[in-house]
Design a protein around this motif. Structure first.
Motif, short mmCIF file in Angstrom:
data_model
loop_
_atom_site.label_atom_id
_atom_site.label_comp_id
_atom_site.label_asym_id
_atom_site.label_seq_id
_atom_site.Cartn_x
_atom_site.Cartn_y
_atom_site.Cartn_z
N PRO A 215 0.83 -1.21 0.00
CA PRO A 215 0.00 0.00 0.00
C PRO A 215 0.86 1.26 0.00
O PRO A 215 1.73 1.45 0.86
CB PRO A 215 -0.82 -0.14 1.30
CG PRO A 215 -0.93 -1.61 1.51
CD PRO A 215 0.39 -2.17 1.06
N THR A 216 0.64 2.12 -0.97
CA THR A 216 1.47 3.31 -1.16
C THR A 216 0.65 4.43 -1.76
O THR A 216 -0.39 4.21 -2.39
CB THR A 216 2.67 2.99 -2.07
OG1 THR A 216 3.45 4.17 -2.27
CG2 THR A 216 2.20 2.49 -3.43
N LEU A 217 1.14 5.67 -1.58
CA LEU A 217 0.54 6.83 -2.24
C LEU A 217 1.25 7.16 -3.55
O LEU A 217 0.86 8.10 -4.24
CB LEU A 217 0.61 8.05 -1.31
CG LEU A 217 -0.31 8.02 -0.09
CD1 LEU A 217 0.02 9.15 0.86
CD2 LEU A 217 -1.77 8.10 -0.51
N ASP A 218 2.27 6.36 -3.89
CA ASP A 218 3.01 6.57 -5.14
C ASP A 218 2.23 5.90 -6.27
O ASP A 218 2.52 4.77 -6.67
CB ASP A 218 4.42 5.98 -5.01
CG ASP A 218 5.31 6.34 -6.20
OD1 ASP A 218 4.78 6.84 -7.21
OD2 ASP A 218 6.53 6.09 -6.11
N TYR A 219 1.25 6.62 -6.80
CA TYR A 219 0.42 6.05 -7.84
C TYR A 219 1.19 5.82 -9.14
O TYR A 219 0.83 4.95 -9.93
CB TYR A 219 -0.78 6.96 -8.10
CG TYR A 219 -1.70 7.11 -6.90
CD1 TYR A 219 -1.75 6.15 -5.91
CD2 TYR A 219 -2.52 8.23 -6.74
CE1 TYR A 219 -2.57 6.29 -4.79
CE2 TYR A 219 -3.36 8.37 -5.65
CZ TYR A 219 -3.36 7.40 -4.67
OH TYR A 219 -4.19 7.53 -3.58
N GLY A 220 2.23 6.60 -9.35
CA GLY A 220 3.07 6.40 -10.52
C GLY A 220 3.74 5.03 -10.49
O GLY A 220 3.85 4.35 -11.52
N LEU A 221 4.18 4.62 -9.29
CA LEU A 221 4.78 3.29 -9.13
C LEU A 221 3.76 2.21 -9.46
O LEU A 221 4.06 1.23 -10.15
CB LEU A 221 5.28 3.12 -7.70
CG LEU A 221 5.73 1.71 -7.29
CD1 LEU A 221 6.94 1.27 -8.10
CD2 LEU A 221 6.03 1.64 -5.80
N LEU A 222 2.53 2.37 -8.97
CA LEU A 222 1.49 1.38 -9.23
C LEU A 222 1.22 1.24 -10.73
O LEU A 222 1.11 0.14 -11.26
CB LEU A 222 0.19 1.78 -8.52
CG LEU A 222 0.23 1.75 -6.99
CD1 LEU A 222 -1.01 2.44 -6.42
CD2 LEU A 222 0.31 0.33 -6.47
N LEU A 223 1.11 2.37 -11.41
CA LEU A 223 0.83 2.34 -12.84
C LEU A 223 1.99 1.71 -13.62
O LEU A 223 1.77 0.99 -14.60
CB LEU A 223 0.56 3.76 -13.35
CG LEU A 223 -0.72 4.41 -12.81
CD1 LEU A 223 -0.82 5.87 -13.25
CD2 LEU A 223 -1.96 3.65 -13.26
N SER A 224 3.21 1.96 -13.18
CA SER A 224 4.37 1.36 -13.86
C SER A 224 4.44 -0.14 -13.65
O SER A 224 4.94 -0.87 -14.50
CB SER A 224 5.67 2.02 -13.38
OG SER A 224 5.92 1.70 -12.01
#
Length: 329
Positions: free
Chosen positions: A140-149
């Motif tokens: 669980p993270t707020l780094d949505y860019g990481l999730l999308l990558s």
């Protein structure tokens, strides 16, 4: 811009009175400026007029400074009763089947997951995939860019995972990722197109585990049941090619429904792309953070500049009256 003591500005109305008083009481000499060096003719200028004018302007600046002008800056404090979400995606080979439109089940699932991630703003989201065994791609993270990558390159049958559908193992690992969360709400979104057929943990046991930690499970069963045409990737010297075979696609909606009901979540059955988008919109509305916004207003004192201008003009007027105007008298 605002004034902390605006009533002081009423004193500006008395400046004309002070102007005429200073002009009348002034003992400044009259300046006589010759029109030419050899001429006795010249222009007479009353220094008392200029002296009174300078004093009046200085007084105006001092009154403005006394009214305490202030600049205003605003900011917002946003307090969110956060939600922690684990997205759990089935990446077994059956996700390559194209029975929900022109795209494969996987392509459709990735698209709605992407839209869901981009629509959040203050919730921590984690991402987990599974087939014969599970794999966490992001906690669980707020780094949505990481999730999308991490979402973009997913391909069924890759990532070194065994074949099969281990729903219980995937669900249990997602619960493990959320069990230490201090968020107000903890949610798992589980998307699969098959029945549990491998794994060490029974799905209902994983559901009990979710219930014990207060985790809601939103389960989604996608795809049609019965005979479907499934592609199987084959590695060749020219790259990966797909061979197709008819297989029996099995789902277990009642199992997923039991898990969702016992954890206070919801179960969704989806057989077309549009319906899957609607499901995620529904989940997005159900699990939305409560945002409390508090405006902060900050006042910055700006009296220094008019105070400095007023003092400077008074000093300038005094210097002129002592040194320059007298020599022209």
């Amino acid at each position: 811009m605002r004034f902390a003591t605006p009533w002081v500005l009423w004193l500006l109305l008395f400046i004309p009175v002070f102007f005429f008083f200073w002009k009348k009481a002034s003992k400044q000499p009259t300046i006589r400026i010759p029109l030419a060096l050899s001429s006795s003719l010249g222009v007479s200028i009353s220094t008392s007029l200029f002296s009174s004018l300078f004093k009046s302007i200085a007084l105006a600046f001092l009154i403005i400074a006394l009214a305490r002008p202030q600049s205003i800056s605003k900011s917002q404090d946003r307090t969110a009763s956060g939600i922690d979400i684990m997205m759990v995606l089935d990446v077994s080979l059956s996700m390559l089947i194209q029975d929900m439109g022109d795209k494969s089940r996987m392509d459709i699932a990735k698209e709605v997951f992407r839209t869901f991630i981009e629509g959040r703003s203050s919730d921590r989201i984690g991402f987990l995939i599974f087939s014969g065994n599970p794999l966490t791609l992001a906690p669980p993270t707020l780094d949505y860019g990481l999730l999308l990558s991490e979402l973009e390159p997913i391909v069924p049958g890759a990532h070194g995972l065994a074949d099969g559908t281990a729903i219980g193992d995937g669900l249990a690992l997602a619960v493990n990722r959320l069990k230490k969360s201090s968020a107000k709400s903890r949610v798992i979104i589980l998307l699969t197109d098959g029945d549990n057929n491998v794994g060490r943990i029974d799905p209902l046991t994983a559901g009990d585990l979710a219930l014990g930690y207060g985790v809601k499970v939103y389960s989604i069963a996608i795809g049609t049941e019965g005979r479907v045409r499934q592609p199987f990737p084959q590695q060749t010297p020219l790259g990966v090619v797909y061979q197709y075979a008819w297989v029996e696609n099995r789902l277990n909606p009642s199992l997923l429904m039991q898990i969702s009901e016992k954890t206070n979540g919801k179960f969704y059955r989806v057989t077309e792309e549009k319906a899957l988008h609607e499901v995620f919109k529904s989940i997005d509305k159900l699990e939305r953070s409560e945002i409390i916004t508090k405006d902060k207003i900050r006042y910055q004192e700006e009296f220094f500049i008019p105070l400095l201008m007023g003092v400077f003009i008074l000093i300038f007027e005094k210097v002129l009256s002592i040194f320059w105007w007298r020599q022209w008298a």
